[in-house]
Write an enzyme that holds these catalytic residues in place. Structure first.
Site, PDB file in Angstrom:
ATOM      1  CG  HIS A   1      -1.967  -1.024   1.210  1.00  0.00           C
ATOM      2  ND1 HIS A   1      -3.130  -0.899   1.936  1.00  0.00           N
ATOM      3  CD2 HIS A   1      -2.074  -2.207   0.542  1.00  0.00           C
ATOM      4  CE1 HIS A   1      -3.901  -1.962   1.735  1.00  0.00           C
ATOM      5  NE2 HIS A   1      -3.267  -2.766   0.893  1.00  0.00           N
TER       6      HIS A   1
ATOM      7  CD  GLU B   1      -1.989   4.776   2.949  1.00  0.00           C
ATOM      8  OE1 GLU B   1      -3.114   5.293   3.005  1.00  0.00           O
ATOM      9  OE2 GLU B   1      -1.737   3.766   2.247  1.00  0.00           O
TER      10      GLU B   1
ATOM     11  CB  CYS C   1      -6.625   0.152   4.734  1.00  0.00           C
ATOM     12  SG  CYS C   1      -4.952  -0.534   4.799  1.00  0.00           S
TER      13      CYS C   1
ATOM     14  CB  CYS D   1      -2.152   2.077   5.815  1.00  0.00           C
ATOM     15  SG  CYS D   1      -1.760   1.223   4.273  1.00  0.00           S
TER      16      CYS D   1
END
Length: 155
Positions: free
Chosen positions: A52, A54, A82, A85
């Protein structure tokens, strides 16, 4: 640069990510008014469900700064983080989170993480993903060693 300029960079990363086959997410990490790391979502590009924006930006920042503690840094991300993250952001000790889209916007295009937020609150034995404790006493050995270690680096 201003907060808005940092966010525009995160948004630009998210748009470019889609164009190159990645997910629609981008993130930058800023310290003292300077971008020190950036990343976009590469889950499908790298075949890595943890890639992801992040998490990747945190990894990049930690490598660049030579530390696992990003105290003094802020993250600008194109979407509300999410659960994975968000956990990484807390573990990295980032000072503040700025985001553009929220989780409802993400859910509207098929990125619905609400079920994970709900599952976290459920006792493990009642979660939808089965889990089972196995070899608990044997695993405690590492915890005992850690607990008595005098030269450990706490995080």
């Amino acid at each position: 640069m201003t907060k808005e300029e940092f966010m525009r960079k995160a948004i630009e990363l998210s748009v470019n990510s889609v164009k190159k086959g990645g997910g629609p997410f981008g993130a930058v990490i800023v310290r003292n008014g300077e971008i020190i790391a950036e990343a976009s979502n590469n889950v499908t590009v790298d075949n890595d469900p943890t890639a992801h924006a992040e998490v990747s930006a945190i990894r990049n920042a930690c490598r660049k700064l030579g530390t696992f503690d990003l105290t003094g840094c802020e993250i600008y991300t194109s979407c509300e983080p999410c659960p994975m993250c968000l956990g990484a952001i807390y573990w990295a000790h980032l000072d503040k989170i700025y985001y553009a889209n929220d989780r409802k916007d993400a859910a509207a295009i098929g990125f619905d993480d609400d079920f994970i937020y709900k599952e976290i609150e459920v006792e493990p034995q009642y979660r939808k993903k089965p889990s089972e404790i196995l070899l608990h006493n044997e695993a405690l050995e590492a915890f005992k060693l850690w607990n008595t270690k005098t030269d450990k680096i706490e995080y």
